[in-house]
Design a protein around this motif. Structure first.
Motif, mmCIF file in Angstrom:
data_model
loop_
_atom_site.group_PDB
_atom_site.id
_atom_site.type_symbol
_atom_site.label_atom_id
_atom_site.label_comp_id
_atom_site.label_asym_id
_atom_site.label_seq_id
_atom_site.Cartn_x
_atom_site.Cartn_y
_atom_site.Cartn_z
ATOM 1 N N ARG A 1 2.319 9.028 1.732
ATOM 2 C CA ARG A 1 1.532 9.148 0.507
ATOM 3 C C ARG A 1 0.114 9.614 0.821
ATOM 4 O O ARG A 1 -0.439 9.266 1.853
ATOM 5 N N VAL A 2 -0.453 10.362 -0.126
ATOM 6 C CA VAL A 2 -1.850 10.775 0.003
ATOM 7 C C VAL A 2 -2.765 9.647 -0.450
ATOM 8 O O VAL A 2 -3.797 9.403 0.147
ATOM 9 N N GLU A 3 -2.341 8.952 -1.500
ATOM 10 C CA GLU A 3 -3.096 7.815 -2.019
ATOM 11 C C GLU A 3 -2.240 6.569 -1.918
ATOM 12 O O GLU A 3 -1.037 6.598 -2.183
ATOM 13 N N ILE A 4 -2.871 5.448 -1.554
ATOM 14 C CA ILE A 4 -2.124 4.184 -1.437
ATOM 15 C C ILE A 4 -2.111 3.454 -2.773
ATOM 16 O O ILE A 4 -2.897 3.750 -3.658
ATOM 17 N N HIS B 1 -9.045 -3.118 7.865
ATOM 18 C CA HIS B 1 -8.496 -2.693 6.575
ATOM 19 C C HIS B 1 -8.391 -1.165 6.504
ATOM 20 O O HIS B 1 -7.392 -0.633 6.003
ATOM 21 N N GLN B 2 -9.371 -0.468 7.038
ATOM 22 C CA GLN B 2 -9.321 1.000 7.060
ATOM 23 C C GLN B 2 -8.157 1.494 7.909
ATOM 24 O O GLN B 2 -7.491 2.473 7.563
ATOM 25 N N LEU B 3 -7.911 0.812 9.024
ATOM 26 C CA LEU B 3 -6.802 1.196 9.895
ATOM 27 C C LEU B 3 -5.467 0.958 9.207
ATOM 28 O O LEU B 3 -4.542 1.764 9.337
ATOM 29 N N VAL B 4 -5.360 -0.141 8.461
ATOM 30 C CA VAL B 4 -4.122 -0.437 7.728
ATOM 31 C C VAL B 4 -3.883 0.615 6.649
ATOM 32 O O VAL B 4 -2.753 1.072 6.447
ATOM 33 N N ILE B 5 -4.941 1.024 5.941
ATOM 34 C CA ILE B 5 -4.817 2.076 4.916
ATOM 35 C C ILE B 5 -4.307 3.370 5.550
ATOM 36 O O ILE B 5 -3.381 4.010 5.034
ATOM 37 N N ALA B 6 -4.903 3.750 6.683
ATOM 38 C CA ALA B 6 -4.472 4.979 7.364
ATOM 39 C C ALA B 6 -3.015 4.879 7.800
ATOM 40 O O ALA B 6 -2.240 5.845 7.655
ATOM 41 N N MET C 1 0.820 -1.225 0.000
ATOM 42 C CA MET C 1 0.000 0.000 0.000
ATOM 43 C C MET C 1 0.851 1.272 0.000
ATOM 44 O O MET C 1 0.505 2.262 -0.640
ATOM 45 N N GLY C 2 1.957 1.237 0.726
ATOM 46 C CA GLY C 2 2.786 2.427 0.856
ATOM 47 C C GLY C 2 3.814 2.603 -0.246
ATOM 48 O O GLY C 2 4.112 3.723 -0.655
ATOM 49 N N TRP C 3 4.360 1.482 -0.749
ATOM 50 C CA TRP C 3 5.463 1.577 -1.699
ATOM 51 C C TRP C 3 5.276 0.720 -2.954
ATOM 52 O O TRP C 3 6.148 0.670 -3.811
ATOM 53 N N GLY C 4 4.180 -0.013 -3.047
ATOM 54 C CA GLY C 4 3.926 -0.825 -4.242
ATOM 55 C C GLY C 4 4.745 -2.094 -4.315
ATOM 56 O O GLY C 4 4.904 -2.680 -5.387
#
Length: 196
Positions: free
Chosen positions: A189-192, A176-181, A58-61
């Motif tokens: 990043r603004v977008e994951i 999942h929402q917590l992991v995204i945050a 999510m953070g770095w692809g």
């Protein structure tokens, strides 16, 4: 059929699994000290590896595009580190009963993991990786000493109540929402990354 998959998937939610497992873990008798310690380590290790793999993508692809792998399935990993051990604990010290409990726990974990595919939540590689991780950690936890006895009915009931409280009290918050945050926070990043 989608209701069956959703129900199974709900049984793999960490908001249910972790409180239930922790109640069982901390109410095991002192004679099961080695099992308690190893199971706690197995749960923490499984959760950590799963979280790190999700944050990496999510953070770095970071993932494996050819396998559609974006991280370990949390439902598969956590179900397979919890349910087989719970099955063995509920079955008690009898070896034949313990094997049945382990098998039932593994079957439930596999069904929960598979439910993520028709729900389009994970790829097959993510499911297999999650199951492998959780089962390996759970097997390590059970390797040295089996449970010395069955938990009392009140303990099982308390574990189930503990598991239900968090999803019912916070129905709109999902792990999942917590992991995204968290991924946004640690990566800046603004977008994951969501897909390859």
């Amino acid at each position: 059929m989608s209701d069956v998959w959703r129900t199974l998937s709900t049984l793999g939610d960490s908001r249910w699994l972790l409180p239930m497992a922790l109640v069982l873990l901390f109410t095991l008798p002192p004679t099961d000290r080695a099992l308690k310690f190893r199971w706690l380590i197995a749960i923490v290790l499984t959760a950590t590896v799963t979280l790190v793999s999700k944050l990496a993508f999510m953070g770095w692809g970071v993932g494996i595009k050819s396998l559609h792998f974006t991280g370990f399935s949390g439902h598969a990993a956590m179900s397979s580190v919890v349910y087989p051990v719970v099955g063995a604990i509920l079955a008690g010290p009898n070896r034949a009963h313990r094997r049945i409990g382990l098998a039932a726990g593994c079957a439930l974990a596999a069904a929960i993991a598979w439910s993520r595919i028709p729900l389009h939540a994970h790829s097959l590689s993510e499911i297999v990786a999650g199951l492998t991780l959780g089962l390996a950690c759970g097997a390590w936890a059970m390797r040295i000493t089996p449970p010395s006895g069955r938990p009392r009915a009140i303990v099982v009931l308390a574990a189930m109540v503990a598991g239900v409280i968090l999803p019912l009290s916070l129905p709109d918050i999902h792990t999942h929402q917590l992991v995204i945050a968290l991924a946004k926070f640690v990566s800046g990043r603004v977008e994951i990354f969501e897909h390859f």
